[in-house]
Design an enzyme around this catalytic site. Structure first.
Site, PDB file in Angstrom:
ATOM      1  N   THR A  29       0.849  -1.197   0.000  1.00 46.07           N
ATOM      2  CA  THR A  29       0.000   0.000   0.000  1.00 46.07           C
ATOM      3  C   THR A  29       0.884   1.248   0.000  1.00 46.07           C
ATOM      4  OG1 THR A  29      -1.732  -1.170   1.200  1.00 46.07           O
ATOM      5  CG2 THR A  29      -1.766   1.226   1.360  1.00 46.07           C
ATOM      6  N   THR A  32       4.270   4.577  -3.780  1.00 47.08           N
ATOM      7  CA  THR A  32       5.262   3.846  -4.581  1.00 47.08           C
ATOM      8  C   THR A  32       4.632   2.571  -5.133  1.00 47.08           C
ATOM      9  OG1 THR A  32       6.854   4.655  -2.951  1.00 47.08           O
ATOM     10  CG2 THR A  32       7.694   3.128  -4.594  1.00 47.08           C
ATOM     11  N   ASP A  80       6.283  -4.036  -1.851  1.00 50.16           N
ATOM     12  CA  ASP A  80       5.707  -2.964  -1.036  1.00 50.16           C
ATOM     13  C   ASP A  80       6.733  -1.848  -0.817  1.00 50.16           C
ATOM     14  OD1 ASP A  80       3.962  -1.541   0.560  1.00 50.16           O
ATOM     15  OD2 ASP A  80       3.861  -3.011   2.162  1.00 50.16           O
ATOM     16  N   GLU A 102       0.279  -5.767   5.873  1.00 51.06           N
ATOM     17  CA  GLU A 102       1.568  -5.766   5.178  1.00 51.06           C
ATOM     18  C   GLU A 102       2.527  -6.752   5.838  1.00 51.06           C
ATOM     19  OE1 GLU A 102       1.448  -1.177   3.503  1.00 51.06           O
ATOM     20  OE2 GLU A 102       2.513  -1.565   5.343  1.00 51.06           O
TER      21      GLU A 102
HETATM   22  C1  5RP Z   1       1.706   1.878   4.122  1.00 56.74           C
HETATM   23  C2  5RP Z   1       3.176   1.788   4.034  1.00 56.74           C
HETATM   24  C3  5RP Z   1       3.847   2.397   2.838  1.00 56.74           C
HETATM   25  O1  5RP Z   1       4.569   1.422   2.192  1.00 56.74           O
HETATM   26  C4  5RP Z   1       4.747   3.506   3.285  1.00 56.74           C
HETATM   27  O2  5RP Z   1       3.983   4.441   4.030  1.00 56.74           O
HETATM   28  C5  5RP Z   1       5.422   4.185   2.094  1.00 56.74           C
HETATM   29  O3  5RP Z   1       4.494   4.929   1.375  1.00 56.74           O
HETATM   30  P1  5RP Z   1       4.883   5.711   0.055  1.00 56.74           P
HETATM   31  O4  5RP Z   1       5.211   4.705  -0.981  1.00 56.74           O
HETATM   32  O5  5RP Z   1       3.617   6.498  -0.255  1.00 56.74           O
HETATM   33  O6  5RP Z   1       6.030   6.626   0.381  1.00 56.74           O
HETATM   34  O7  5RP Z   1       3.851   1.228   4.867  1.00 56.74           O
HETATM   35  O8  5RP Z   1       1.211   1.344   5.320  1.00 56.74           O
END
Ligand code: 5RP
Length: 219
Positions: A29, A32, A80, A102
């Site tokens: 989530t 990225t 992720d 996750e």
């Molecule tokens: C969500 C997460 C995301 O992987 C983390 O917050 C990174 O987010 P982004 O890719 O928007 O920087 O752990 O629970």
């Protein structure tokens, strides 16, 4: 697109190139991971297990077959993002509040590829507040315990996770031993999970940088 977004997209594209066709895929989530989902094509994977309702919706929009974890025969690969990653591929995750699913998916997966922009790369975990998912009933009790450990927990007010949990974002923890800290937090009654991923760290980090994507592995 900002340089930071370009780094996220480049890391996501490098991960897309590593998805074995016909595999069972776990999908994280965040923004990225959003770039990763954008690049996924219908029919590439047998099925995808999402780590959040948001990711589930994004996968369905792309026409990807979505399954709950209980119906996936296995998770070959989990992809992720992260809020922080250190040199031993231990992570802080949960900025988006999806940390529990996750962590379950990362643990279930044979291989975990983390995708991130260069700003997430740190010497020592802990500048980013550690998200801790809790049972709402236990909020003040858990907060007191975290304060005793040197943390400054802040309730993410008005936010409920997909599991009906609440989040405490904990600043100020001195994470010298991420594995021990993860264990200690997760031992507090009322804690569902801690956003430190040290017991199940990433197997590979694809880090977008201004000079291209760095591939970082441990040992
Ligand atoms: C969500 C997460 C995301 O992987 C983390 O917050 C990174 O987010 P982004 O890719 O928007 O920087 O752990 O629970």
């Amino acid at each position: 697109m900002t340089p930071k977004e370009a780094q996220k997209k480049a890391a996501a594209e490098a991960a897309l190139a590593m998805v074995p066709r016909g595999c069972w895929l776990g999908v994280g989530t965040g923004s990225t991971t959003g770039y990763f989902i954008q690049g996924l094509k219908r029919g590439w994977v047998k099925g995808a297990v999402p780590s959040s309702v948001t990711t589930e919706k994004a996968l369905r929009r792309k026409g990807i077959r979505v399954l709950p974890l209980s119906q996936a025969r296995k998770v070959t690969l989990y992809v992720d993002g992260a809020d922080e990653a250190d040199g031993r591929l231990r992570l802080i995750k949960g900025g988006g509040g999806a940390l529990t699913r996750e962590k379950i998916l990362a643990t279930a997966a044979k291989k975990f590829i983390c995708i991130a922009d260069e700003a997430k790369w740190v010497k020592q975990l802990g500048k980013f507040p550690v998200p801790v998912e809790i049972v709402p009933f236990a909020r003040s009790q858990v907060a007191r315990q975290l304060a005793r450990m040197g943390g400054r927990p802040v309730w993410r007010k008005g936010f409920l996770t997909d599991n009906g949990g609440e989040i405490l974002d904990v600043r100020g923890l001195r994470i010298r031993d991420p594995r021990a800290m993860e264990k200690k937090i997760e031992e507090i009654p009322g804690v569902i999970s801690a956003g430190i991923f040290a017991r199940r760290r990433a197997d590979l980090l694809l880090l977008g940088t201004p000079r291209g994507v760095r591939r970082i592995k441990v040992g």
